[in-house]
Structures are given as structure tokens and as C-alpha cells.
Design a protein around this motif. Structure first.
Motif, short mmCIF file in Angstrom:
data_model
loop_
_atom_site.label_atom_id
_atom_site.label_comp_id
_atom_site.label_asym_id
_atom_site.label_seq_id
_atom_site.Cartn_x
_atom_site.Cartn_y
_atom_site.Cartn_z
N MET A 95 73.41 -1.13 -5.68
CA MET A 95 72.92 -0.26 -4.62
C MET A 95 71.69 0.53 -5.08
N GLN A 96 71.76 1.08 -6.29
CA GLN A 96 70.64 1.86 -6.80
C GLN A 96 69.41 1.00 -7.03
N THR A 97 69.59 -0.18 -7.58
CA THR A 97 68.47 -1.06 -7.90
C THR A 97 67.75 -1.52 -6.63
N VAL A 98 68.52 -1.94 -5.64
CA VAL A 98 67.91 -2.38 -4.38
C VAL A 98 67.27 -1.20 -3.66
N GLY A 99 67.94 -0.04 -3.70
CA GLY A 99 67.39 1.15 -3.06
C GLY A 99 66.09 1.59 -3.68
N ASP A 100 66.01 1.54 -5.02
CA ASP A 100 64.77 1.91 -5.71
C ASP A 100 63.64 0.96 -5.33
N LEU A 101 63.94 -0.32 -5.20
CA LEU A 101 62.92 -1.29 -4.85
C LEU A 101 62.36 -1.03 -3.46
N LEU A 102 63.24 -0.75 -2.50
CA LEU A 102 62.82 -0.58 -1.11
C LEU A 102 62.38 0.85 -0.79
N GLY A 103 62.71 1.80 -1.66
CA GLY A 103 62.43 3.19 -1.35
C GLY A 103 63.39 3.75 -0.32
N LEU A 104 64.65 3.27 -0.34
CA LEU A 104 65.66 3.70 0.61
C LEU A 104 66.90 4.19 -0.11
N GLY A 109 60.34 -15.49 -20.48
CA GLY A 109 61.10 -16.38 -21.34
C GLY A 109 61.00 -17.83 -20.93
N GLY A 110 59.85 -18.21 -20.36
CA GLY A 110 59.64 -19.58 -19.95
C GLY A 110 60.17 -19.91 -18.56
N ALA A 111 60.87 -18.94 -17.92
CA ALA A 111 61.43 -19.17 -16.59
C ALA A 111 60.61 -18.45 -15.54
N SER A 112 60.52 -19.02 -14.36
CA SER A 112 59.77 -18.41 -13.28
C SER A 112 60.58 -17.28 -12.63
N VAL A 113 59.91 -16.18 -12.35
CA VAL A 113 60.51 -15.06 -11.63
C VAL A 113 59.53 -14.60 -10.56
N ILE A 114 60.02 -13.79 -9.64
CA ILE A 114 59.17 -13.26 -8.58
C ILE A 114 58.75 -11.84 -8.95
N GLY A 115 57.47 -11.71 -9.33
CA GLY A 115 56.95 -10.40 -9.67
C GLY A 115 56.43 -9.68 -8.43
N ILE A 116 56.14 -8.38 -8.60
CA ILE A 116 55.62 -7.56 -7.51
C ILE A 116 54.27 -6.99 -7.92
N LYS A 117 53.26 -7.22 -7.12
CA LYS A 117 51.92 -6.76 -7.45
C LYS A 117 51.84 -5.24 -7.51
N ASP A 118 52.47 -4.56 -6.57
CA ASP A 118 52.38 -3.11 -6.50
C ASP A 118 53.65 -2.59 -5.83
N GLU A 119 54.53 -1.94 -6.61
CA GLU A 119 55.81 -1.49 -6.07
C GLU A 119 55.63 -0.35 -5.07
N ASP A 120 54.64 0.52 -5.30
CA ASP A 120 54.38 1.60 -4.33
C ASP A 120 53.96 1.01 -2.98
N GLU A 121 53.14 -0.03 -3.04
CA GLU A 121 52.71 -0.67 -1.80
C GLU A 121 53.87 -1.37 -1.11
N LEU A 122 54.79 -1.89 -1.91
CA LEU A 122 55.98 -2.52 -1.33
C LEU A 122 56.82 -1.49 -0.57
N ARG A 123 57.05 -0.33 -1.19
CA ARG A 123 57.82 0.71 -0.51
C ARG A 123 57.10 1.21 0.74
N ALA A 124 55.77 1.25 0.69
CA ALA A 124 55.00 1.64 1.87
C ALA A 124 55.16 0.60 2.98
N TYR A 125 55.22 -0.65 2.59
CA TYR A 125 55.42 -1.74 3.55
C TYR A 125 56.77 -1.60 4.26
N VAL A 126 57.81 -1.27 3.48
CA VAL A 126 59.14 -1.07 4.06
C VAL A 126 59.11 0.09 5.05
N GLN A 127 58.48 1.19 4.65
CA GLN A 127 58.40 2.36 5.52
C GLN A 127 57.65 2.04 6.81
#
Length: 359
Positions: free
Chosen positions: A148-157, A305-323
Motif C-alpha cells: 500500500m505504501q509503495t503504490v501510494g508513494d508512486l501515485l502520490g495518493l 542485473g541484465g533484466a529489463s525493468v520499467i523505469g520512470i523518467k520523472d516521478e514528480d511528473e508522474l504524480r502530477a499526471y495522476v493528479q
């Protein structure tokens, strides 16, 4: 005199007619009231089997060094619910399942607007106490509070509640409500050799009635060019169809049976009074948007570690997008949908907003 003899019988006949009308109405209302009491008590008792508010506490100190605070919902402000679909295959009893699907349902009690966000499970984020990792590992690292905390921090919720179910719980829900009529956009095939091929995928294109098994195949399929991007889009669209079906009069009447059928497969931290409040809010709300997180234009292709992951260019901009999505007037189309290609074509992007207040 003739007129009097003709008219006098009419008054008693009308009185008799209205008398029986009111008697019939009273019987109907009495039966409705009795049913309402039975339904309320039955549903309340069924809901009581779900509720486990203590489940948001970390199970051990090893899982989380410091307690994760869980925001309380007062009933008047925005409420956010983390919806987790777990893949419990191959784990021992007592172990925590992986998050196969991660969604957040956000409701505004004032505007009666609901927003559904689906989080790509390979999104690479900070997990408190554990450095950085894929967001779907938070559940296994610290159970529901950390997820809950991890997802909330990502979305700003602020995430007040969680609801968790596994594959079998999802199938049971769909079967109990009689299946969902849905347009499968293309043929889907995948052989899953685990569990004796119990979760193979074999769907044909076209509008059809999906039972629990077929519905699970549809929301799990990701073996095309866009992988998890199109899968999360399918999940959001299908959940909207499920939500609409659950709001039908027939399924509201059968709610106790529905709740009883899925209870063994569901975990949540919602108290019974809050469930009733949320249920009323859900019936009154309408879906204003469904959105992929992170949106395409904020995704950075990274490797760890050689594996593909989904990075985020700008987390502040992501939270702004959610808002921005939450504040968007739903009379104006919000470009948040990822088109589902039938020919493995590329996916377009989204637009972003400019505020990042945590709600």
C-alpha cells in the motif's frame, strides 16, 4: 330518483377498489421491508467474514523494521483502494504470493467520480527499507502495508484499503454472477505447463460469454508485442464490465450469495461499516477514467542485473499526471487509454499534468 339509484352503488365500489389497492400496497411494502432487513443482515454478516483490519500490520519485525502507517478514511474525502491479484502458484502455505496484477480504485464522495489506475508490475521503484525493486515485490517483502505504501508513494495518493484475491477467487466471482459478456479483440493462445496446464490460455476472437476460467485467461494474457501494457488495458476494461454487472438489480439482490462464494479467496482490511459506506459510494459513482501507470511518455527502458525493468523518467511528473487525471472534467476525453492492438502494432502516448499533491 332513477339517477340516485344508479349513482349510489358507485361510491362503495370505488372505496372497495381503493381499499384493496392500499391493502395490496401495504403487503408489497411489508414484504419489501422484510426482504430489505433480511438482505441487510445477511450481507452484513457476509461482509463480517471478510473484514480483517489488523491485516495491514506488518507480520514480523523482519518483514518491516518500522510500522507502516495506514491512512484512515473519514468518509468525506477521496478514498483509494489497492486491488491486488495474486499468483499463489508454487508457494508454500504461509508464504506471501506475488502481485500478478496491481490496480488502484480512487473514489471521490463529492463528485461521485471513480478512477481506475493499473500499475505495470515491472515498474522499478523505491521500496522503503529494501532499496529499489520491481513494484510487485513489495507485497512479498512487507505484505499489504508495504504494498500500500509503495503504490501510494508512486501515485502520490494515500491508500486507505486493500483487497486481495488470487486466481481462484477471481474465477469464482465471475462464475457466481453468471459470467460476463465481453468482446475478445483477438485470438489468444498460450500453453502454461505449470500446474498440469490448468492455466492454459485458449480464446477465440469475438463477442461471447466468458465464464470464470475464460475471464481469467483474458485478463492474464500478455503474450503479444506489447506484453504487460496491453494486459493492464484489458484488465481495466474487463473490471469496468464486472463493476457494471455487479451494480445490476439482480446481482444486488444476490449480493450475499456472491460475497459468500468469494469469501474464502479474498483478504482485505476494510471494516464492515466502511464496506457498507464504500458499497453505497460505488453504486452511486461512475467511472471517469481508466489509466495506465506509468503512462507511455514517462516510461524509461532500464536494465537491472541484465533484466529489463520499467523505469520512470520523472516521478514528480508522474504524480502530477495522476493528479491531473483525478481533476480532469470527465466531459472532456482524457487521453489515458492504451489502444489494444489486434496486429501487435505500437501503442501511443498520453499527456501529463502539473500538480503533485498527495491525497
Amino acid at each position: 330518483m332513477p339517477n340516485e339509484t344508479n349513482e349510489t352503488p358507485k361510491a362503495p365500489k370505488n372505496k372497495k377498489k381503493w381499499k384493496w389497492f392500499f391493502i395490496s400496497l401495504s403487503v408489497i411494502l411489508g414484504a419489501a421491508a422484510a426482504f430489505a432487513i433480511y438482505w441487510t443482515v445477511g450481507v452484513y454478516n457476509a461482509l463480517d467474514n471478510f473484514s480483517d483490519p489488523e491485516a495491514t500490520k506488518p507480520p514480523t519485525e523482519e518483514a518491516q523494521e518500522t510500522p507502516v502507517p495506514i491512512p484512515e478514511w473519514e468518509g468525506t474525502e477521496r478514498v483509494n483502494i489497492l486491488l491486488l491479484g495474486g499468483d499463489a502458484r508454487g508457494i508454500d502455505e504461509g508464504q506471501v504470493a506475488r502481485s500478478d496484477s496491481i490496480l488502484v480504485a480512487s473514489f471521490d464522495p463529492v463528485t461521485k467520480k471513480a478512477h481506475l489506475f493499473s500499475v505495470l508490475r515491472d515498474t522499478y521503484v523505491s521500496i522503503e527499507g529494501h532499496g529499489k525493486g520491481r513494484i510487485n515485490t513489495a507485497l512479498a517483502l512487507g505484505e499489504y502495508p508495504l504494498a500500500m505504501q509503495t503504490v501510494g508513494d508512486l501515485l502520490g495518493l494515500d491508500i486507505q484499503y486493500y483487497v486481495y484475491t488470487d486466481f481462484e477467487g477471481f474465477k469464482q466471482l465471475i462464475d457466481t454472477i453468471g459470467g460476463i459478456y465481453f468482446d475478445v479483440e483477438k485470438d489468444m493462445h498460450y500453453t502454461d505447463n505449470a500446474d498440469g496446464n490448468r492455466y492454459d490460455i485458449d480464446l477465440k476472437q469475438g463477442y461471447q460469454l466468458l465464464d470464470g476460467d475464460k475471464a481469467l485467461q483474458y485478463v492474464r494474457f500478455r503474450h503479444d508485442a506489447m506484453s504487460d501494457f496491453t494486459r493492464t488495458e484489458r484488465q481495466r476494461n474487463f473490471l469496468q464490465a464486472v463493476s457494471k454487472e455487479l451494480q445490476s438489480t439482480w446481482n444486488i439482490i444476490r449480493m450475499k450469495k456472491i460475497l459468500d462464494s468469494v469469501q474464502p479467496y479474498v483478504k482485505m482490511n476494510i471494516s464492515v461499516p466502511d464496506m457498507l459506506k464504500l458499497g453505497q459510494l460505488g453504486v452511486k459513482s461512475h467511472v471517469a477514467s481508466t489509466t495506465q501507470i506509468p503512462p507511455m511518455e514517462l516510461i524509461a527502458e532500464d536494465r537491472v542485473g541484465g533484466a529489463s525493468v520499467i523505469g520512470i523518467k520523472d516521478e514528480d511528473e508522474l504524480r502530477a499526471y495522476v493528479q491531473m487525471t483525478l481533476e480532469q472534467d470527465d466531459t472532456i476525453p482524457v487521453p489515458t487509454e492504451t489502444p489494444i492492438p489486434s496486429d501487435d502494432s505500437a501503442v501511443g502516448g498520453n499527456t501529463t499534468g502539473n500538480s503533485s499533491t498527495k491525497q
